[in-house]
Design a protein around this motif. Structure first.
Motif, PDB file in Angstrom:
ATOM      1  N   LYS A  85      12.046  24.414 -10.494  1.00 36.84           N
ATOM      2  CA  LYS A  85      11.333  25.395  -9.681  1.00 36.84           C
ATOM      3  C   LYS A  85       9.880  25.011  -9.412  1.00 36.84           C
ATOM      4  O   LYS A  85       9.162  25.758  -8.768  1.00 36.84           O
ATOM      5  CB  LYS A  85      11.378  26.763 -10.367  1.00 36.84           C
ATOM      6  N   GLY A  86       9.454  23.866  -9.916  1.00 40.79           N
ATOM      7  CA  GLY A  86       8.062  23.471  -9.741  1.00 40.79           C
ATOM      8  C   GLY A  86       7.786  22.994  -8.329  1.00 40.79           C
ATOM      9  O   GLY A  86       8.596  23.149  -7.415  1.00 40.79           O
ATOM     10  N   GLU A  87       6.609  22.395  -8.164  1.00 38.55           N
ATOM     11  CA  GLU A  87       6.224  21.916  -6.853  1.00 38.55           C
ATOM     12  C   GLU A  87       7.088  20.732  -6.432  1.00 38.55           C
ATOM     13  O   GLU A  87       7.667  20.051  -7.266  1.00 38.55           O
ATOM     14  CB  GLU A  87       4.763  21.484  -6.898  1.00 38.55           C
ATOM     15  N   VAL A  88       7.127  20.528  -5.120  1.00 37.73           N
ATOM     16  CA  VAL A  88       7.847  19.381  -4.580  1.00 37.73           C
ATOM     17  C   VAL A  88       6.906  18.181  -4.592  1.00 37.73           C
ATOM     18  O   VAL A  88       5.823  18.233  -4.008  1.00 37.73           O
ATOM     19  CB  VAL A  88       8.343  19.666  -3.153  1.00 37.73           C
ATOM     20  N   ALA A  89       7.330  17.130  -5.257  1.00 40.42           N
ATOM     21  CA  ALA A  89       6.553  15.892  -5.240  1.00 40.42           C
ATOM     22  C   ALA A  89       6.940  15.110  -3.991  1.00 40.42           C
ATOM     23  O   ALA A  89       7.956  15.401  -3.356  1.00 40.42           O
ATOM     24  CB  ALA A  89       6.841  15.078  -6.492  1.00 40.42           C
ATOM     25  N   SER A  90       6.128  14.140  -3.627  1.00 41.48           N
ATOM     26  CA  SER A  90       6.484  13.349  -2.451  1.00 41.48           C
ATOM     27  C   SER A  90       6.125  11.884  -2.660  1.00 41.48           C
ATOM     28  O   SER A  90       5.231  11.552  -3.439  1.00 41.48           O
ATOM     29  CB  SER A  90       5.775  13.887  -1.201  1.00 41.48           C
ATOM     30  N   VAL A  91       6.872  11.051  -1.965  1.00 38.18           N
ATOM     31  CA  VAL A  91       6.593   9.618  -1.921  1.00 38.18           C
ATOM     32  C   VAL A  91       6.466   9.244  -0.451  1.00 38.18           C
ATOM     33  O   VAL A  91       7.358   9.543   0.344  1.00 38.18           O
ATOM     34  CB  VAL A  91       7.726   8.805  -2.586  1.00 38.18           C
ATOM     35  N   GLU A  92       5.365   8.631  -0.090  1.00 42.25           N
ATOM     36  CA  GLU A  92       5.132   8.302   1.320  1.00 42.25           C
ATOM     37  C   GLU A  92       5.438   6.836   1.604  1.00 42.25           C
ATOM     38  O   GLU A  92       5.059   5.949   0.829  1.00 42.25           O
ATOM     39  CB  GLU A  92       3.673   8.594   1.694  1.00 42.25           C
ATOM     40  N   VAL A  93       6.119   6.630   2.723  1.00 45.43           N
ATOM     41  CA  VAL A  93       6.443   5.270   3.174  1.00 45.43           C
ATOM     42  C   VAL A  93       5.891   5.107   4.586  1.00 45.43           C
ATOM     43  O   VAL A  93       6.167   5.948   5.448  1.00 45.43           O
ATOM     44  CB  VAL A  93       7.970   5.035   3.187  1.00 45.43           C
ATOM     45  N   GLU A  94       5.107   4.047   4.818  1.00 41.83           N
ATOM     46  CA  GLU A  94       4.587   3.775   6.159  1.00 41.83           C
ATOM     47  C   GLU A  94       5.161   2.451   6.633  1.00 41.83           C
ATOM     48  O   GLU A  94       4.789   1.385   6.123  1.00 41.83           O
ATOM     49  CB  GLU A  94       3.057   3.726   6.126  1.00 41.83           C
ATOM     50  N   LEU A  95       6.073   2.523   7.570  1.00 36.80           N
ATOM     51  CA  LEU A  95       6.725   1.305   8.055  1.00 36.80           C
ATOM     52  C   LEU A  95       5.789   0.551   8.983  1.00 36.80           C
ATOM     53  O   LEU A  95       5.045   1.160   9.761  1.00 36.80           O
ATOM     54  CB  LEU A  95       8.013   1.654   8.775  1.00 36.80           C
ATOM     55  N   GLY A  96       5.845  -0.742   8.881  1.00 35.74           N
ATOM     56  CA  GLY A  96       5.027  -1.564   9.761  1.00 35.74           C
ATOM     57  C   GLY A  96       3.605  -1.733   9.278  1.00 35.74           C
ATOM     58  O   GLY A  96       2.850  -2.524   9.836  1.00 35.74           O
ATOM     59  N   GLY A  97       3.231  -0.994   8.269  1.00 38.84           N
ATOM     60  CA  GLY A  97       1.875  -1.090   7.757  1.00 38.84           C
ATOM     61  C   GLY A  97       1.735  -2.255   6.799  1.00 38.84           C
ATOM     62  O   GLY A  97       2.716  -2.806   6.304  1.00 38.84           O
ATOM     63  N   THR A  98       0.527  -2.646   6.573  1.00 42.69           N
ATOM     64  CA  THR A  98       0.259  -3.689   5.583  1.00 42.69           C
ATOM     65  C   THR A  98      -0.674  -3.123   4.531  1.00 42.69           C
ATOM     66  O   THR A  98      -1.526  -2.290   4.831  1.00 42.69           O
ATOM     67  CB  THR A  98      -0.401  -4.923   6.222  1.00 42.69           C
ATOM     68  N   ALA A  99      -0.481  -3.577   3.327  1.00 44.81           N
ATOM     69  CA  ALA A  99      -1.301  -3.089   2.223  1.00 44.81           C
ATOM     70  C   ALA A  99      -2.717  -3.616   2.364  1.00 44.81           C
ATOM     71  O   ALA A  99      -2.957  -4.811   2.271  1.00 44.81           O
ATOM     72  CB  ALA A  99      -0.692  -3.525   0.897  1.00 44.81           C
ATOM     73  N   GLN A 100      -3.667  -2.730   2.664  1.00 44.90           N
ATOM     74  CA  GLN A 100      -5.071  -3.129   2.789  1.00 44.90           C
ATOM     75  C   GLN A 100      -5.921  -2.098   2.060  1.00 44.90           C
ATOM     76  O   GLN A 100      -5.581  -0.923   2.015  1.00 44.90           O
ATOM     77  CB  GLN A 100      -5.485  -3.185   4.255  1.00 44.90           C
ATOM     78  N   GLY A 101      -7.052  -2.569   1.559  1.00 47.94           N
ATOM     79  CA  GLY A 101      -7.958  -1.646   0.897  1.00 47.94           C
ATOM     80  C   GLY A 101      -7.414  -1.233  -0.460  1.00 47.94           C
ATOM     81  O   GLY A 101      -6.439  -1.797  -0.957  1.00 47.94           O
ATOM     82  N   PRO A 123      -5.497   0.811  -3.424  1.00 45.11           N
ATOM     83  CA  PRO A 123      -4.187   1.448  -3.462  1.00 45.11           C
ATOM     84  C   PRO A 123      -4.317   2.953  -3.191  1.00 45.11           C
ATOM     85  O   PRO A 123      -5.186   3.609  -3.746  1.00 45.11           O
ATOM     86  CB  PRO A 123      -3.718   1.185  -4.891  1.00 45.11           C
ATOM     87  N   ASP A 124      -3.499   3.471  -2.284  1.00 53.80           N
ATOM     88  CA  ASP A 124      -3.549   4.899  -1.985  1.00 53.80           C
ATOM     89  C   ASP A 124      -2.211   5.576  -2.243  1.00 53.80           C
ATOM     90  O   ASP A 124      -1.998   6.720  -1.851  1.00 53.80           O
ATOM     91  CB  ASP A 124      -3.977   5.120  -0.535  1.00 53.80           C
ATOM     92  N   GLY A 125      -1.284   4.865  -2.887  1.00 53.75           N
ATOM     93  CA  GLY A 125      -0.005   5.453  -3.239  1.00 53.75           C
ATOM     94  C   GLY A 125       1.016   5.416  -2.130  1.00 53.75           C
ATOM     95  O   GLY A 125       2.153   5.850  -2.324  1.00 53.75           O
ATOM     96  N   VAL A 126       0.640   4.914  -0.944  1.00 49.43           N
ATOM     97  CA  VAL A 126       1.582   4.851   0.171  1.00 49.43           C
ATOM     98  C   VAL A 126       2.292   3.492   0.149  1.00 49.43           C
ATOM     99  O   VAL A 126       1.647   2.452   0.030  1.00 49.43           O
ATOM    100  CB  VAL A 126       0.858   5.041   1.521  1.00 49.43           C
ATOM    101  N   LEU A 127       3.621   3.534   0.253  1.00 45.53           N
ATOM    102  CA  LEU A 127       4.382   2.278   0.313  1.00 45.53           C
ATOM    103  C   LEU A 127       4.346   1.763   1.737  1.00 45.53           C
ATOM    104  O   LEU A 127       4.703   2.489   2.665  1.00 45.53           O
ATOM    105  CB  LEU A 127       5.831   2.517  -0.106  1.00 45.53           C
TER     106      LEU A 127
END
Lengths: 300, 85
Positions: free
Chosen positions: A79-95, A97-101
């Motif tokens: 019953k707790g909060e909904v967690a989320s995992v973010e995926v950004e297609l086509g992006g490249t890992a820069q800067g 880490p912000d938790g976005v795949l």
């Protein structure tokens, strides 16, 4: 925000005008939304939903409800909060880490997504569940489960793939045991390493391997520490462990252990309620059939 | 020197041995060390502790207090006891 349901199976929610989609998962008693954006988001989300089909929220509720028993302790924990995992297609890992795949290689992103969903669910359930780095299979009618503990890459997924089709599948990664003694399923894809993919694992839909979710409450009936020896032949060597041996062997294969109230006591009670743990040294997963049959044959 | 057990987060005792959770580690505690921790629930002098351990586990011979001093040093390093003057 509009989140119309896309027709077809499995369910994927499309969010907003820019290409984005959401796959709602329910794993380890935790709601985790996989939020996908970027070019090809809808198609990728469909792939995620297909690979994770047993864990898609509206479908996974049945398995969880069965596993939680009539009292519904599973739904209580969810019953707790909904967690989320973010995926950004086509992006490249820069800067930083912000938790976005981010990425463009589907297989690699799917593997990292599995790792991130696992981390997210473990973080959410730390303190609530006794979590072991283990695969688990259960007798489909009694719910008596064998818990197969092993470090990553040493036999859990293979054992689930080989031994799973005649049983109910619970997870090939993390077994979460509730305070009431039932198991919270983590119905993830089976992670399979292929030598020609440079170490990237293939995330295979359980249905492709003949694996099904439990339909009855599931409880541990026996705990097995796997020790695979490549090239070993003959019958497996099964060594019973006393409670203290088992505690020191299992603690390193746990998650959130140090942040759980009296985890050693909890684990000791579990061990002694299930006849103690055994260490099995074996060559191939098929060699485990007699032991798994014996444990899943115990009355739960 | 005086010795006192350090409280642990969790402890499972079976027969004369224990497994404890302390300082983010899971440690197996031998029968001798478990006895030492039990006998030193409050500040206890090294000589008294040595005598009581020898009573319980037998006299190891030699300088018991010096032997115990080494055991205490190990247990202190593991975060299971503390020492004072």
């Amino acid at each position: 925000m509009e989140s119309p349901q896309v027709t077809g199976d499995p369910p994927v929610e499309v969010a907003g005008e820019a290409e984005a989609a959401v796959v709602p998962l329910h794993v380890l008693d935790t709601d985790v939304d996989v939020v996908v954006s970027g070019p090809g988001a809808t198609e990728f989300a469909r792939t995620v939903a297909q690979r994770w089909h047993l864990a898609v929220a509206e479908l996974a509720g049945g398995a969880d409800g069965a596993a939680a028993g009539a009292e519904g302790s599973g739904s209580e924990a969810s019953k707790g909060e909904v967690a989320s995992v973010e995926v950004e297609l086509g992006g490249t890992a820069q800067g930083p880490p912000d938790g976005v795949l981010r990425g463009t290689d589907e297989r690699a992103v799917l593997q990292r997504l599995t790792q991130e969903v696992t981390r997210t669910a473990i973080r959410a359930r730390t303190g609530d569940l006794l979590m072991l780095h283990a695969g688990a299979l259960a007798h489909p009618a009694t719910g008596a489960a064998v818990v197969l503990v092993a470090p990553g890459g040493t036999g859990k997924s293979t054992a689930c793939r080989v031994l799973g089709p005649e049983r109910a599948y619970l997870t090939d990664e993390t077994v979460g045991i509730r305070r009431d003694g039932t198991i919270a399923p983590y119905l993830k894809p089976i992670s399979t390493r292929r030598p020609d993919w440079g170490g990237v694992k293939d995330e295979v839909a359980p249905s492709e391997l003949g694996l099904v979710a439990p339909t009855v409450p599931v409880r541990p009936a026996g705990i097995v520490l796997l020790r695979r020896e490549d090239g070993r032949e003959g019958a497996p060597e099964v060594t019973p462990l006393d409670t203290l041996e088992a505690l020191t062997a299992l603690a390193p294969e746990s998650s959130g252990f140090m942040n759980t109230e009296r985890p050693l006591t909890w684990l000791a009670e579990l061990l002694e309620a299930t006849g103690g743990a055994v260490r099995v040294t074996y060559g191939g997963a098929e060699d485990l059939v007699p032991l798994v049959d014996e444990i899943c044959g115990r009355l739960s | 020197m005086r010795v006192r057990s350090v409280p642990v987060l969790d402890e499972v005792v079976r027969d004369d041995e224990a497994v404890v959770l302390v300082g983010g580690q899971v440690l197996r505690v031998s029968p001798l060390a478990h006895s030492l921790r039990t006998l030193a629930a409050d500040w206890t002098g090294l000589e008294e502790l040595a005598a009581r351990l020898a009573e319980r586990h037998g006299d190891p011979g030699g300088d018991v207090v010096e032997l115990l001093r080494a055991v205490v040093a190990d247990l202190q390093g593991a975060g299971l006891v503390e020492t004072g003057e």
